[in-house]
Design an enzyme around this catalytic site. Sequence first.
Site, mmCIF file in Angstrom:
data_model
loop_
_atom_site.group_PDB
_atom_site.id
_atom_site.type_symbol
_atom_site.label_atom_id
_atom_site.label_comp_id
_atom_site.label_asym_id
_atom_site.label_seq_id
_atom_site.Cartn_x
_atom_site.Cartn_y
_atom_site.Cartn_z
ATOM 1 N N LYS A 49 1.141 -1.324 0.583
ATOM 2 C CA LYS A 49 0.082 -0.057 -0.024
ATOM 3 C C LYS A 49 0.536 1.591 -0.081
ATOM 4 C CE LYS A 49 -3.124 -2.329 3.201
ATOM 5 N NZ LYS A 49 -3.366 -2.471 4.652
ATOM 6 N N ASP A 106 7.419 3.452 -2.269
ATOM 7 C CA ASP A 106 7.782 4.484 -1.999
ATOM 8 C C ASP A 106 9.402 4.528 -1.586
ATOM 9 O OD1 ASP A 106 7.612 1.634 -0.682
ATOM 10 O OD2 ASP A 106 5.776 2.397 1.014
ATOM 11 N N ASP A 109 14.143 -0.470 1.322
ATOM 12 C CA ASP A 109 15.709 -0.418 2.575
ATOM 13 C C ASP A 109 16.673 -1.732 2.467
ATOM 14 O OD1 ASP A 109 16.359 -1.075 5.157
ATOM 15 O OD2 ASP A 109 14.848 -1.341 5.764
ATOM 16 N N LYS A 137 17.442 4.243 1.186
ATOM 17 C CA LYS A 137 17.936 3.537 3.107
ATOM 18 C C LYS A 137 18.990 3.629 1.745
ATOM 19 C CE LYS A 137 14.377 3.277 5.932
ATOM 20 N NZ LYS A 137 14.109 2.558 7.000
ATOM 21 N N PHE A 158 13.704 4.595 10.537
ATOM 22 C CA PHE A 158 12.268 4.049 10.394
ATOM 23 C C PHE A 158 11.435 5.496 9.343
ATOM 24 C CE2 PHE A 158 8.224 2.442 10.495
ATOM 25 C CZ PHE A 158 8.114 1.693 10.163
ATOM 26 N N VAL A 159 10.535 5.769 8.799
ATOM 27 C CA VAL A 159 10.127 7.049 8.483
ATOM 28 C C VAL A 159 8.705 6.449 7.977
ATOM 29 C CG1 VAL A 159 11.797 8.251 7.825
ATOM 30 C CG2 VAL A 159 10.827 6.664 5.928
ATOM 31 N N ASP A 165 3.834 2.766 6.532
ATOM 32 C CA ASP A 165 3.406 3.171 7.712
ATOM 33 C C ASP A 165 4.273 2.194 8.991
ATOM 34 O OD1 ASP A 165 3.482 0.536 6.881
ATOM 35 O OD2 ASP A 165 1.964 -0.384 8.432
ATOM 36 N N ARG A 171 0.441 6.875 7.555
ATOM 37 C CA ARG A 171 -0.102 6.842 5.894
ATOM 38 C C ARG A 171 0.393 7.866 5.330
ATOM 39 N NH1 ARG A 171 1.230 1.555 4.122
ATOM 40 N NH2 ARG A 171 0.340 -0.342 4.572
HETATM 41 P P1 IMP Z 1 13.098 -3.891 1.792
HETATM 42 O O1 IMP Z 1 12.408 -5.517 1.411
HETATM 43 O O2 IMP Z 1 14.099 -3.922 3.118
HETATM 44 O O3 IMP Z 1 13.595 -3.351 0.784
HETATM 45 O O4 IMP Z 1 11.809 -3.179 2.254
HETATM 46 C C1 IMP Z 1 10.511 -2.292 1.879
HETATM 47 C C2 IMP Z 1 9.521 -2.646 2.153
HETATM 48 O O5 IMP Z 1 9.171 -2.011 3.698
HETATM 49 C C3 IMP Z 1 8.488 -0.965 1.625
HETATM 50 O O6 IMP Z 1 8.509 -1.196 0.578
HETATM 51 C C4 IMP Z 1 7.652 -0.332 2.454
HETATM 52 O O7 IMP Z 1 6.799 -1.162 2.565
HETATM 53 C C5 IMP Z 1 8.612 -1.034 3.817
HETATM 54 N N1 IMP Z 1 10.374 0.180 4.277
HETATM 55 C C6 IMP Z 1 10.910 0.115 4.619
HETATM 56 N N2 IMP Z 1 11.954 0.775 4.970
HETATM 57 C C7 IMP Z 1 10.846 1.044 5.888
HETATM 58 C C8 IMP Z 1 9.992 2.860 6.597
HETATM 59 O O8 IMP Z 1 11.329 3.470 7.235
HETATM 60 N N3 IMP Z 1 9.035 3.039 6.822
HETATM 61 C C9 IMP Z 1 8.099 2.246 6.744
HETATM 62 N N4 IMP Z 1 8.300 1.172 5.924
HETATM 63 C C10 IMP Z 1 9.252 0.975 5.539
#
Ligand code: IMP
Length: 185
Positions: A49, A106, A109, A137, A158-159, A165, A171
């Site tokens: 979302k 969005d 990470d 990040k 964490f943002v 969210d 959100r």
């Molecule tokens: P990744 O697989 O670690 O790159 O994480 C991706 C997903 O984790 C993003 O699409 C977000 O939904 C969630 N996410 C990662 N970091 C944050 C954050 O700082 N705040 C909120 N959601 C996050």
Amino acid sequence: MDLQHVESDLDLDQTLFTEDQIIGRLQEIAREVEADYEGRDLLLVGVLKGAVMVMADLARSFDRHVEMDWMAVSSYGSGTTSSGVVRILKDLDADISGRHVLIVEDIIDTGLTLSWLVTNLRSRGPASVEIATLLRKPDALQMEVDVKYVGFDIPNAFVVGYGLDYAERYRNLRSIGTLAPHVYS
Ligand code: IMP
């Protein structure tokens, strides 16, 4: 919702980006995408979302036609660290074979969700798959997948806000801010 509507202003440590800054940057990205995809059709694929707000403002920044489709995948639960487990909760409606796909995210990470998604979409025979993300990040820089359009590189915090969210809250905050550690620790 604006910052003054968050009940406890102690929940958010610091505003990183205001709504104006975010929309201004998305407009710049839209101009780059328009130049890169001139004369080609373009399908934006939003990842639910979190990417809802990015998709809405990016798509409206284009001075050309684009199509939109959505996928929902699970990566995080209600916590703040990546699980590495990806599951499709909602698949695309469109057949993407032979099409130019731009994934709209969005935040990246670890990049685990995205590298899985790119592999999955590439297996469907599209003409191209590229990635646009509003936020990135530091860990994502080690990612093997190339991210073509990045709004802002941010520190490892964490943002929340603008689609992002914590446990389904924040959100609908217009700006993006860092969450105070006491909220999730
Ligand atoms: P990744 O697989 O670690 O790159 O994480 C991706 C997903 O984790 C993003 O699409 C977000 O939904 C969630 N996410 C990662 N970091 C944050 C954050 O700082 N705040 C909120 N959601 C996050």
